[in-house]
Write an enzyme that holds these catalytic residues in place. Structure first.
Site, PDB file in Angstrom:
ATOM      1  N   ARG A   1       0.812  -1.212   0.000  1.00 35.13           N
ATOM      2  CA  ARG A   1       0.000   0.000   0.000  1.00 35.13           C
ATOM      3  C   ARG A   1       0.851   1.270   0.000  1.00 35.13           C
ATOM      4  NH1 ARG A   1      -5.271  -1.649   1.814  1.00 35.13           N
ATOM      5  NH2 ARG A   1      -5.829   0.496   2.237  1.00 35.13           N
TER       6      ARG A   1
ATOM      7  N   TRP B   1       2.440   5.960   1.848  1.00 36.04           N
ATOM      8  CA  TRP B   1       2.572   6.420   0.464  1.00 36.04           C
ATOM      9  C   TRP B   1       2.250   7.906   0.521  1.00 36.04           C
ATOM     10  CZ3 TRP B   1      -0.732   8.579  -3.282  1.00 36.04           C
ATOM     11  CH2 TRP B   1      -0.208   8.599  -4.568  1.00 36.04           C
TER      12      TRP B   1
ATOM     13  N   ASN C   1      -4.655   6.715   7.393  1.00 31.62           N
ATOM     14  CA  ASN C   1      -4.708   6.400   5.965  1.00 31.62           C
ATOM     15  C   ASN C   1      -5.883   7.178   5.385  1.00 31.62           C
ATOM     16  OD1 ASN C   1      -4.900   5.191   3.448  1.00 31.62           O
ATOM     17  ND2 ASN C   1      -5.876   3.341   4.230  1.00 31.62           N
TER      18      ASN C   1
ATOM     19  N   GLU D   1      -1.405  -0.671 -22.570  1.00 31.17           N
ATOM     20  CA  GLU D   1      -0.926  -1.474 -21.444  1.00 31.17           C
ATOM     21  C   GLU D   1       0.601  -1.642 -21.516  1.00 31.17           C
ATOM     22  OE1 GLU D   1      -2.047  -2.300 -18.735  1.00 31.17           O
ATOM     23  OE2 GLU D   1      -0.916  -4.017 -18.037  1.00 31.17           O
TER      24      GLU D   1
ATOM     25  N   LYS E   1       3.180  -0.435 -18.635  1.00 31.67           N
ATOM     26  CA  LYS E   1       4.161  -1.322 -17.983  1.00 31.67           C
ATOM     27  C   LYS E   1       5.557  -0.728 -18.092  1.00 31.67           C
ATOM     28  CE  LYS E   1       2.021  -3.177 -16.125  1.00 31.67           C
ATOM     29  NZ  LYS E   1       0.592  -3.384 -16.139  1.00 31.67           N
TER      30      LYS E   1
ATOM     31  N   GLU F   1       6.065   2.445 -15.975  1.00 27.57           N
ATOM     32  CA  GLU F   1       5.913   2.163 -14.551  1.00 27.57           C
ATOM     33  C   GLU F   1       7.191   1.575 -13.940  1.00 27.57           C
ATOM     34  OE1 GLU F   1       2.764  -0.668 -13.996  1.00 27.57           O
ATOM     35  OE2 GLU F   1       2.316   0.083 -11.999  1.00 27.57           O
TER      36      GLU F   1
ATOM     37  N   HIS G   1      -1.605  12.164 -36.723  1.00 29.49           N
ATOM     38  CA  HIS G   1      -2.331  13.328 -36.197  1.00 29.49           C
ATOM     39  C   HIS G   1      -1.539  14.026 -35.089  1.00 29.49           C
ATOM     40  CE1 HIS G   1      -5.802  12.381 -38.606  1.00 29.49           C
ATOM     41  NE2 HIS G   1      -5.677  11.117 -38.234  1.00 29.49           N
TER      42      HIS G   1
ATOM     43  N   LYS H   1       0.905  -0.520  -4.625  1.00 26.08           N
ATOM     44  CA  LYS H   1       0.103  -1.538  -5.296  1.00 26.08           C
ATOM     45  C   LYS H   1      -1.376  -1.165  -5.333  1.00 26.08           C
ATOM     46  CE  LYS H   1      -0.718  -5.419  -7.274  1.00 26.08           C
ATOM     47  NZ  LYS H   1      -0.460  -5.376  -8.724  1.00 26.08           N
TER      48      LYS H   1
END
Ligand code: M6R
Length: 608
Positions: free
Chosen positions: A27, A75, A99, A481, A485, A488, A504, A603
């Protein structure tokens, strides 16, 4: 985001706090800290920047021992990830971990400054510590103080606190951020999720919004904000105590990429019977509901959103149903029109993503025919909200970069397409999808065998600053995706584009330093993608093509072609995402980044 863990026991709680906190590290891992009430009734706080393992080393050196404590992994939202902003935050007799986000923190700070409280951090959370101290002094009663604090707070919070006036008591409050109370033997716990309780307690109480609790080692008292004592249901955890380890793998991400094979095999085994898809796999009477559905609103974030985009292609390809796929953080704040017969589908690996949960809460009030969630975590906030639930059974996904959750969602969405296709005038769609699904495991095996080639290609990306991924049709979300990845885990700027959009605007970026990756299953769009890639080559871009089409390359052509196994139209996104995951992984290996816990991320995104 952040994770909170707390223990009150007859035994010392240090190691239990560290154990629980380690399981919540997904977290957030910007900083970690804990506060313990010592035998002589002093609050002992230990904090560090970085991971729980740093906290563990500090704790060994410190003299923090006691039977009641709270812990936090952060975080960063308000304030940099530095020591002074690490939780817990103290105010005289209290220490708290938080939190969520306190929206009226500035206003509360003004109030507290007038009361002569001194602020030592840049966080919004510190106001909670001072407010709690203020009301503890005012009321001299834990419950009344907690109620008074929560009446002042606007925003989302899960709060765990201790106070030297009530040494064996955890002080707890919750609104919009999850908090569970675990019931143990001669000890009780608080935790942000069930997983951190898995080896400690099988019984748990879920706190609802606007509830507060006081917890000792033998008692749990939960109250509403009006002070009414509540009778809460004690539930049994259905979660198995799965041991989470990397096994022989160096990183969770690579392990999870390879787990995709078994996930697909098991989904096929468990959901397909002798006569095809089993009935009602999306929940009681779900087949009937799906067959009456006229519109679908898919809502999700990140990788789960990319899965939703693919579902839109699949479903509109074979039915008259009108689908929209929308990012949850947009959906939750805009005016949404919901035609009669619209199904709301939320997709989430964790089931704890704040924007997705708020969207689902909003959807509940908008007259949808039902709220269906596709989720990997059984006892999550999202599944509890939903009318119908499809569990993806991908097993715990530890790597921040989502891989196996994505494929498991795609398989679920293909199952959904199969059910919906029963209304289609097109013949045999369900059978075609079924056949393609059954062929998938062997195709995946052949796809994994490309790992060596991809590892070599990855070296070419190591020093690049930007990358483009292009696809058309259902390969376009795979391009998105792939870019997600790569950026990230390697910190290389990457964009996914519908190949036809290139001219374009993004074509202006192309030069001899820009790698452009084309995702090109051999289908009705292949010639269009080839033309788009020719435009890149003409401008000296470095072209990589993943395709099962046989291409004739001239000797001077520098294009790198990776030959993919042939696969059916419907399963091609599942096949083509695998080399993209592996590419990101090996570029990250080249760049020596922290693959499983990339910088600045967590996560589970439990704040908006
Ligand atoms: O748990 P969820 O599926 O709701 O999470 C959504 C996103 O936060 C998640 O997919 C994120 O984009 C991943 N880290 C991407 O790899």
């Amino acid at each position: 985001m952040c994770g909170i863990f707390g223990v009150v026991s007859s035994q010392q709680v240090q190691s239990s706090l560290i154990d629980g906190l380690s399981k919540l590290e997904y977290r957030g891992y910007d900083s970690a800290g804990l506060s313990i009430l010592t035998a002589n009734n002093k609050i002992k706080r230990v904090r560090c920047v970085g991971k729980v393992k740093n906290l563990k080393s500090l704790l060994v050196k410190s003299k923090s021992r006691g039977v009641c404590g709270i812990a936090h992994t952060r975080w960063a939202t308000h304030g940099e990830p530095i020591l002074k902003n690490s939780h817990p935050h103290n105010s005289k007799c209290v220490s708290i971990a938080h939190n969520g986000i306190i929206e009226n923190a500035d206003e509360l700070k003004k109030f507290l400054l007038k009361k002569k409280y001194k602020f030592t951090s840049d966080t919004d959370s510190e106001v909670i510590a001072h407010l709690l101290n203020y009301f503890v002094v005012y009321h001299n009663d834990a419950t009344k103080a907690l109620i008074a604090v929560t009446k002042k707070l606007q925003g989302s919070y899960a709060i765990g606190g201790i106070c030297d006036k009530w040494p064996g008591t955890l002080l707890v409050a919750c609104n919009g951020s999850p908090l569970l109370i675990g019931i143990g033997n001669d000890e009780n716990y608080i935790s942000s999720d069930m997983h951190a309780l898995s080896n400690k307690s099988e019984k748990f109480i879920l706190l609802s919004d606007m509830e507060i609790a006081t917890i000792t080692k033998d008692t749990v008292d939960v109250f509403s904000q009006s002070g009414k004592k509540l009778k809460k249901t004690i539930s049994n955890s259905t979660k198995s105590n799965i041991e989470i380890s990397k096994g022989t793998y160096k990183h969770f991400m690579r392990k999870e990429i390879y787990e995709q094979y078994d996930i697909v095999v098991n989904a096929i085994k468990n959901k397909i019977g002798a006569y095809g898809l089993l009935p009602n796999i999306f929940g009681p009477n779900s087949d009937k509901l799906l067959l009456k559905t006229k519109h679908i609103h898919f809502v999700a974030c990140g990788t789960s959103y990319n899965a939703a985009l693919i579902a839109k292609y699949w479903i509109e390809d074979v039915t008259d149903i009108v689908c929209t796929a929308e990012i949850a953080s947009e959906y939750r704040y805009r005016t949404v029109n919901v035609p009669k017969g619209t199904l709301f589908v939320a997709i989430s690996q964790s089931g704890e993503t704040a924007d997705t949960i708020y969207s689902a809460k909003k959807a509940k009030t908008r007259g949808y025919s039902s709220l269906l969630s596709i989720c990997n975590v059984p006892e999550s906030s999202l599944t509890r909200l939903s009318d119908l639930v499809y569990l993806t059974h991908a097993g715990p996904e530890i790597s921040v970069a989502s891989t196996k959750a994505f494929t498991s969602q795609l398989v679920a969405l293909l199952f959904m397409t199969m059910v919906l296709s029963r209304t289609s005038s097109l013949k045999n769609i369900e059978k075609t999808i079924l056949k393609q699904l059954k062929s998938l495991p062997s195709i995946l095996k052949r796809t994994f065998s490309l790992e060596k080639i991809i590892k070599t290609i990855a070296k070419n990306f190591k020093n690049k600053k930007h990358t483009l991924f292009l696809g058309r049709g259902a390969s376009y979300p795979i391009a998105l995706e792939a870019a997600l990845k790569l950026k990230e885990i390697t910190y290389i700027h990457a964009e996914g584009y519908a190949a036809g959009e290139l001219k374009h605007g993004p074509l202006a970026l192309v030069d001899k330093n820009l790698p452009v990756v084309g995702l090109m299953p051999d289908n009705n769009l292949v010639n269009q993608v080839l033309s788009n890639l020719a435009e890149v080559k003409a401008r000296q871009g470095l072209v990589y093509i993943f395709t099962n089409k046989k291409l004739k390359n001239s000797k001077t052509d520098k294009t790198k072609v990776v030959s993919m196994p042939s696969c059916g139209h419907f399963v091609s996104p599942i096949v083509y995402v695998i080399p993209m995951q592996l590419l990101a992984y090996y570029v990250a290996i080249e760049k020596k980044t922290n693959i499983d816990q990339p910088r600045n991320l967590a996560k589970s995104v439990t704040v908006e």
